[in-house]
Motif scaffolding. Structure first.
Motif, mmCIF file in Angstrom:
data_model
loop_
_atom_site.group_PDB
_atom_site.id
_atom_site.type_symbol
_atom_site.label_atom_id
_atom_site.label_comp_id
_atom_site.label_asym_id
_atom_site.label_seq_id
_atom_site.Cartn_x
_atom_site.Cartn_y
_atom_site.Cartn_z
ATOM 1 N N SER A 157 3.087 -2.225 -10.461
ATOM 2 C CA SER A 157 3.163 -3.613 -10.002
ATOM 3 C C SER A 157 4.568 -4.156 -10.237
ATOM 4 O O SER A 157 5.222 -3.837 -11.233
ATOM 5 C CB SER A 157 2.143 -4.476 -10.751
ATOM 6 O OG SER A 157 0.822 -4.048 -10.484
ATOM 7 N N GLY A 158 5.021 -4.992 -9.322
ATOM 8 C CA GLY A 158 6.355 -5.561 -9.464
ATOM 9 C C GLY A 158 6.839 -6.146 -8.153
ATOM 10 O O GLY A 158 6.117 -6.190 -7.149
ATOM 11 N N LEU A 159 8.074 -6.629 -8.175
ATOM 12 C CA LEU A 159 8.695 -7.206 -6.986
ATOM 13 C C LEU A 159 9.307 -6.099 -6.133
ATOM 14 O O LEU A 159 10.046 -5.251 -6.640
ATOM 15 C CB LEU A 159 9.770 -8.216 -7.385
ATOM 16 C CG LEU A 159 9.281 -9.502 -8.064
ATOM 17 C CD1 LEU A 159 10.458 -10.305 -8.594
ATOM 18 C CD2 LEU A 159 8.463 -10.349 -7.087
ATOM 19 N N GLU B 187 0.833 -1.204 0.000
ATOM 20 C CA GLU B 187 0.000 0.000 0.000
ATOM 21 C C GLU B 187 0.868 1.255 0.000
ATOM 22 O O GLU B 187 0.574 2.232 -0.696
ATOM 23 C CB GLU B 187 -0.914 -0.013 1.229
ATOM 24 C CG GLU B 187 -1.926 1.121 1.276
ATOM 25 C CD GLU B 187 -3.028 0.976 0.247
ATOM 26 O OE1 GLU B 187 -3.608 2.011 -0.135
ATOM 27 O OE2 GLU B 187 -3.295 -0.166 -0.175
ATOM 28 N N ALA B 188 1.961 1.218 0.768
ATOM 29 C CA ALA B 188 2.873 2.367 0.795
ATOM 30 C C ALA B 188 3.539 2.560 -0.569
ATOM 31 O O ALA B 188 3.730 3.694 -1.026
ATOM 32 C CB ALA B 188 3.924 2.165 1.880
ATOM 33 N N HIS B 189 3.894 1.454 -1.243
ATOM 34 C CA HIS B 189 4.464 1.565 -2.591
ATOM 35 C C HIS B 189 3.437 2.146 -3.560
ATOM 36 O O HIS B 189 3.785 2.933 -4.451
ATOM 37 C CB HIS B 189 4.924 0.188 -3.079
ATOM 38 C CG HIS B 189 6.254 -0.241 -2.527
ATOM 39 N ND1 HIS B 189 7.441 0.337 -2.919
ATOM 40 C CD2 HIS B 189 6.576 -1.193 -1.604
ATOM 41 C CE1 HIS B 189 8.445 -0.237 -2.280
ATOM 42 N NE2 HIS B 189 7.947 -1.166 -1.471
ATOM 43 N N LYS B 190 2.171 1.761 -3.405
ATOM 44 C CA LYS B 190 1.116 2.284 -4.283
ATOM 45 C C LYS B 190 0.956 3.788 -4.093
ATOM 46 O O LYS B 190 0.807 4.541 -5.063
ATOM 47 C CB LYS B 190 -0.203 1.562 -3.988
ATOM 48 C CG LYS B 190 -1.375 1.987 -4.881
ATOM 49 C CD LYS B 190 -2.617 1.182 -4.548
ATOM 50 C CE LYS B 190 -3.818 1.662 -5.360
ATOM 51 N NZ LYS B 190 -3.624 1.432 -6.804
ATOM 52 N N HIS B 191 1.010 4.254 -2.846
ATOM 53 C CA HIS B 191 0.888 5.692 -2.577
ATOM 54 C C HIS B 191 2.049 6.482 -3.177
ATOM 55 O O HIS B 191 1.905 7.666 -3.494
ATOM 56 C CB HIS B 191 0.817 5.941 -1.071
ATOM 57 C CG HIS B 191 -0.490 5.527 -0.454
ATOM 58 N ND1 HIS B 191 -1.698 5.703 -1.083
ATOM 59 C CD2 HIS B 191 -0.777 4.941 0.739
ATOM 60 C CE1 HIS B 191 -2.675 5.253 -0.320
ATOM 61 N NE2 HIS B 191 -2.142 4.773 0.800
ATOM 62 N N GLY C 134 13.189 -8.734 9.744
ATOM 63 C CA GLY C 134 13.852 -8.145 8.593
ATOM 64 C C GLY C 134 12.926 -7.994 7.400
ATOM 65 O O GLY C 134 11.786 -8.483 7.395
ATOM 66 N N PRO C 135 13.377 -7.322 6.336
ATOM 67 C CA PRO C 135 12.580 -7.176 5.116
ATOM 68 C C PRO C 135 12.514 -8.485 4.338
ATOM 69 O O PRO C 135 13.365 -9.364 4.493
ATOM 70 C CB PRO C 135 13.344 -6.102 4.335
ATOM 71 C CG PRO C 135 14.748 -6.221 4.814
ATOM 72 C CD PRO C 135 14.679 -6.636 6.251
ATOM 73 N N PHE C 136 11.499 -8.624 3.488
ATOM 74 C CA PHE C 136 11.381 -9.810 2.643
ATOM 75 C C PHE C 136 10.748 -9.407 1.317
ATOM 76 O O PHE C 136 10.093 -8.367 1.196
ATOM 77 C CB PHE C 136 10.576 -10.916 3.334
ATOM 78 C CG PHE C 136 9.181 -10.529 3.745
ATOM 79 C CD1 PHE C 136 8.089 -10.849 2.950
ATOM 80 C CD2 PHE C 136 8.960 -9.853 4.935
ATOM 81 C CE1 PHE C 136 6.804 -10.497 3.328
ATOM 82 C CE2 PHE C 136 7.678 -9.503 5.330
ATOM 83 C CZ PHE C 136 6.596 -9.819 4.526
ATOM 84 N N LEU C 137 10.952 -10.263 0.314
ATOM 85 C CA LEU C 137 10.546 -9.957 -1.051
ATOM 86 C C LEU C 137 9.112 -10.411 -1.303
ATOM 87 O O LEU C 137 8.741 -11.543 -0.982
ATOM 88 C CB LEU C 137 11.494 -10.637 -2.033
ATOM 89 C CG LEU C 137 11.340 -10.288 -3.513
ATOM 90 C CD1 LEU C 137 11.664 -8.822 -3.755
ATOM 91 C CD2 LEU C 137 12.249 -11.180 -4.363
ATOM 92 N N VAL C 138 8.305 -9.514 -1.888
ATOM 93 C CA VAL C 138 6.920 -9.828 -2.238
ATOM 94 C C VAL C 138 6.640 -9.290 -3.639
ATOM 95 O O VAL C 138 7.416 -8.508 -4.196
ATOM 96 C CB VAL C 138 5.918 -9.204 -1.240
ATOM 97 C CG1 VAL C 138 6.152 -9.730 0.167
ATOM 98 C CG2 VAL C 138 6.001 -7.678 -1.267
ATOM 99 N N TYR C 139 5.515 -9.726 -4.199
ATOM 100 C CA TYR C 139 5.032 -9.148 -5.451
ATOM 101 C C TYR C 139 3.856 -8.246 -5.119
ATOM 102 O O TYR C 139 2.879 -8.678 -4.494
ATOM 103 C CB TYR C 139 4.594 -10.229 -6.436
ATOM 104 C CG TYR C 139 4.083 -9.662 -7.744
ATOM 105 C CD1 TYR C 139 4.968 -9.267 -8.734
ATOM 106 C CD2 TYR C 139 2.716 -9.505 -7.968
ATOM 107 C CE1 TYR C 139 4.513 -8.732 -9.930
ATOM 108 C CE2 TYR C 139 2.249 -8.970 -9.166
ATOM 109 C CZ TYR C 139 3.154 -8.583 -10.142
ATOM 110 O OH TYR C 139 2.706 -8.044 -11.323
ATOM 111 N N CYS C 140 3.946 -6.983 -5.515
ATOM 112 C CA CYS C 140 2.873 -6.024 -5.272
ATOM 113 C C CYS C 140 2.031 -5.901 -6.540
ATOM 114 O O CYS C 140 2.530 -5.454 -7.586
ATOM 115 C CB CYS C 140 3.441 -4.660 -4.881
ATOM 116 S SG CYS C 140 4.302 -4.643 -3.287
#
Length: 258
Positions: free
Chosen positions: A168-170, A159-163, A182-188
């Motif tokens: 869309s992407g990794l 949601e923060a990336h969308k704002h 820690g951080p982890f990889l997702v697909y938005c």
């Protein structure tokens, strides 16, 4: 002439708060400096070396003394022990009593070093280093920044990336912000809402074969890109959560069928 000193200090390469040995020896036109039994400097000078009868440890006196001693790097900050000149040990108590040399800004028979990296205040695996009066954290490669590696470099959710207008992407997300996870990889997936897709490392399709009655067996196991704690943190931020499992069933002839 040979001088040996055991010192404990905070400087580049020796900032571990442990004792280290330093030995300087000079003979004719050769000079050696050895730190912890490893030769640091082997110099051949063009003139004969005359050590004289006055030695300065830890720095120089003020210029008004007329000593001719120069110390461009400033005074030594740390502790010294087991000082020998030639084969003769130097007694610091004699220096304190004025029977041997003089001193300034010095505590005799006491080492005032405080280990500011034990315990370490650097978070998320940041590397702690210290000087005589402060400490600092190296946050390189941790995914965090700040004086103590507290602030995450990554957004907390898709949601923060969308704002921020990201497509869309990794992306890496840090679901608990500055927390211990820690951080982890997702697909938005940026549709009308920002969907966070956590993928696993298994194959897209798995063939499931039957097992004898009463003897169940595992068909496959999946390793997700996030741990259980990271998944719980991501789910706690979501308005809706789904897990999809698709089964495709086919029929086959039994071995005894006709």
């Amino acid at each position: 002439m040979r001088i040996e000193v055991y010192g404990c200090a905070y400087s580049a390469g020796l900032n571990d708060g442990q004792w280290h040995s330093v030995s300087l020896s000079a003979k004719w036109s050769h000079m050696n400096v050895v730190v912890d039994d490893d030769t640091a400097v082997q110099a051949l000078v063009a003139v004969l070396i005359d050590s004289g009868d006055t030695y300065y440890f830890g720095g120089c006196l003020d210029n008004s003394s007329g000593s001719g001693c120069k110390s461009p790097l400033g005074g030594f900050q740390g502790c010294l022990r087991l000082i020998t000149v030639g084969d003769k040990a130097v007694d610091p108590i004699s220096v304190q009593q004025g029977a041997l040399g003089s001193f300034r800004d010095l505590q005799i028979d006491s080492c005032g070093i405080t280990d500011r990296c034990l315990p370490s205040y650097c978070e998320h695996g940041g590397e702690c280093s210290q000087s005589w009066d402060t400490f600092s954290c190296d946050c390189l490669g941790t995914g965090y920044t700040g004086e103590t590696c507290h602030s995450s470099l990554y957004e907390q959710s898709c949601e923060a990336h969308k704002h921020r207008g990201n497509p869309s992407g990794l992306y890496y997300i840090d679901a608990d912000g500055s927390g211990p996870l820690g951080p982890f990889l997702v697909y938005c997936n940026m549709t009308d809402a920002a969907w966070t897709v956590v993928r696993h490392g298994g194959p897209d399709a798995v063939t499931v074969r039957g097992a004898p009655s009463g003897h169940p067996r595992s068909a496959a196991s999946f390793a997700y890109a996030a741990g259980a704690g990271q998944l719980r943190a991501a789910v706690s931020l979501a308005e809706r959560c789904e897990q999809r499992l698709a089964l495709r069933c086919g029929t086959g002839r039994r071995p005894d069928s006709r």
